[in-house]
Design a protein around this motif. Structure first.
Motif, mmCIF file in Angstrom:
data_model
loop_
_atom_site.group_PDB
_atom_site.id
_atom_site.type_symbol
_atom_site.label_atom_id
_atom_site.label_comp_id
_atom_site.label_asym_id
_atom_site.label_seq_id
_atom_site.Cartn_x
_atom_site.Cartn_y
_atom_site.Cartn_z
ATOM 1 N N GLY A 1 32.065 29.990 74.850
ATOM 2 C CA GLY A 1 33.474 29.729 75.092
ATOM 3 C C GLY A 1 34.369 30.120 73.936
ATOM 4 O O GLY A 1 35.583 30.205 74.096
ATOM 5 N N ARG B 1 42.716 27.207 87.304
ATOM 6 C CA ARG B 1 42.886 28.345 86.403
ATOM 7 C C ARG B 1 41.998 28.151 85.173
ATOM 8 O O ARG B 1 41.784 27.037 84.729
ATOM 9 C CB ARG B 1 44.348 28.415 85.995
ATOM 10 C CG ARG B 1 44.711 29.660 85.239
ATOM 11 C CD ARG B 1 46.179 29.696 85.033
ATOM 12 N NE ARG B 1 46.454 29.036 83.754
ATOM 13 C CZ ARG B 1 47.654 28.922 83.231
ATOM 14 N NH1 ARG B 1 48.697 29.335 83.888
ATOM 15 N NH2 ARG B 1 47.825 28.351 82.067
ATOM 16 N N GLN B 2 41.504 29.255 84.634
ATOM 17 C CA GLN B 2 40.727 29.178 83.401
ATOM 18 C C GLN B 2 41.613 28.604 82.303
ATOM 19 O O GLN B 2 42.792 28.910 82.215
ATOM 20 C CB GLN B 2 40.222 30.552 83.012
ATOM 21 C CG GLN B 2 39.311 30.520 81.820
ATOM 22 C CD GLN B 2 38.562 31.826 81.641
ATOM 23 O OE1 GLN B 2 38.651 32.714 82.460
ATOM 24 N NE2 GLN B 2 37.828 31.925 80.565
ATOM 25 N N SER C 1 42.625 28.291 78.442
ATOM 26 C CA SER C 1 42.544 28.963 77.142
ATOM 27 C C SER C 1 43.291 28.127 76.118
ATOM 28 O O SER C 1 44.302 27.508 76.433
ATOM 29 C CB SER C 1 43.186 30.353 77.216
ATOM 30 O OG SER C 1 42.521 31.152 78.148
ATOM 31 N N GLU D 1 38.048 29.908 75.583
ATOM 32 C CA GLU D 1 38.297 29.949 77.025
ATOM 33 C C GLU D 1 37.161 29.233 77.729
ATOM 34 O O GLU D 1 35.993 29.467 77.414
ATOM 35 C CB GLU D 1 38.369 31.398 77.527
ATOM 36 C CG GLU D 1 39.564 32.158 77.046
ATOM 37 C CD GLU D 1 39.607 33.581 77.591
ATOM 38 O OE1 GLU D 1 38.645 34.030 78.240
ATOM 39 O OE2 GLU D 1 40.625 34.247 77.358
ATOM 40 N N ARG D 2 37.525 28.383 78.655
ATOM 41 C CA ARG D 2 36.530 27.681 79.473
ATOM 42 C C ARG D 2 37.012 27.698 80.919
ATOM 43 O O ARG D 2 38.199 27.884 81.187
ATOM 44 C CB ARG D 2 36.316 26.243 78.997
ATOM 45 C CG ARG D 2 35.795 26.124 77.572
ATOM 46 C CD ARG D 2 34.525 26.887 77.266
ATOM 47 N NE ARG D 2 33.395 26.326 77.974
ATOM 48 C CZ ARG D 2 32.311 26.996 78.320
ATOM 49 N NH1 ARG D 2 32.188 28.264 78.020
ATOM 50 N NH2 ARG D 2 31.336 26.416 78.947
ATOM 51 N N HIS D 3 36.108 27.453 81.837
ATOM 52 C CA HIS D 3 36.444 27.553 83.254
ATOM 53 C C HIS D 3 37.204 26.347 83.794
ATOM 54 O O HIS D 3 37.794 26.422 84.859
ATOM 55 C CB HIS D 3 35.192 27.834 84.089
ATOM 56 C CG HIS D 3 34.122 26.792 83.934
ATOM 57 N ND1 HIS D 3 33.251 26.789 82.859
ATOM 58 C CD2 HIS D 3 33.808 25.735 84.683
ATOM 59 C CE1 HIS D 3 32.437 25.751 82.981
ATOM 60 N NE2 HIS D 3 32.753 25.097 84.067
ATOM 61 N N ASN D 4 37.198 25.238 83.072
ATOM 62 C CA ASN D 4 37.996 24.073 83.479
ATOM 63 C C ASN D 4 38.213 23.155 82.274
ATOM 64 O O ASN D 4 37.656 23.387 81.199
ATOM 65 C CB ASN D 4 37.338 23.309 84.643
ATOM 66 C CG ASN D 4 35.965 22.775 84.312
ATOM 67 O OD1 ASN D 4 35.682 22.361 83.195
ATOM 68 N ND2 ASN D 4 35.075 22.802 85.289
#
Length: 89
Positions: free
Chosen positions: A42, A17-18, A20, A60-63
């Motif tokens: 980000g 999941r992204q 946040s 927010e980042r992808h991992n």
């Protein structure tokens, strides 16, 4: 930051999941810091807080690893004294 890694969750089968988070930044010149940090990839939102020597970021980042990289950049920004991170649920 290891505690943050333990708090991240995985949704679905094998899909991360992204991530946040809210990042509270203690600094001497919040408006200047917000201007600099809002340019980082980000950073979704950056605000200077009135009556405090702080700024708050929504990131927010992808991992989790990408989040750690972003937080390292935030901490290394000249004028940043302290960073406190709260993951969004």
């Amino acid at each position: 930051m290891m505690q943050l890694a333990q708090q991240t969750q995985v949704s679905g089968v094998g899909k991360a999941r992204q991530v946040s988070a809210y990042v509270f930044v203690s600094c001497a010149q919040p408006k200047r810091i917000v201007h600099a940090l809002s340019r980082l990839p980000g950073v979704v939102k950056a605000d200077a807080l009135l009556g405090a020597s702080e700024a708050v970021l929504v990131v927010e980042r992808h991992n989790f690893e990408a989040l750690q990289t972003l937080l390292t950049e935030v901490q290394a920004t000249p004028g940043v004294k302290k960073v406190s991170v709260k993951l969004a649920a």
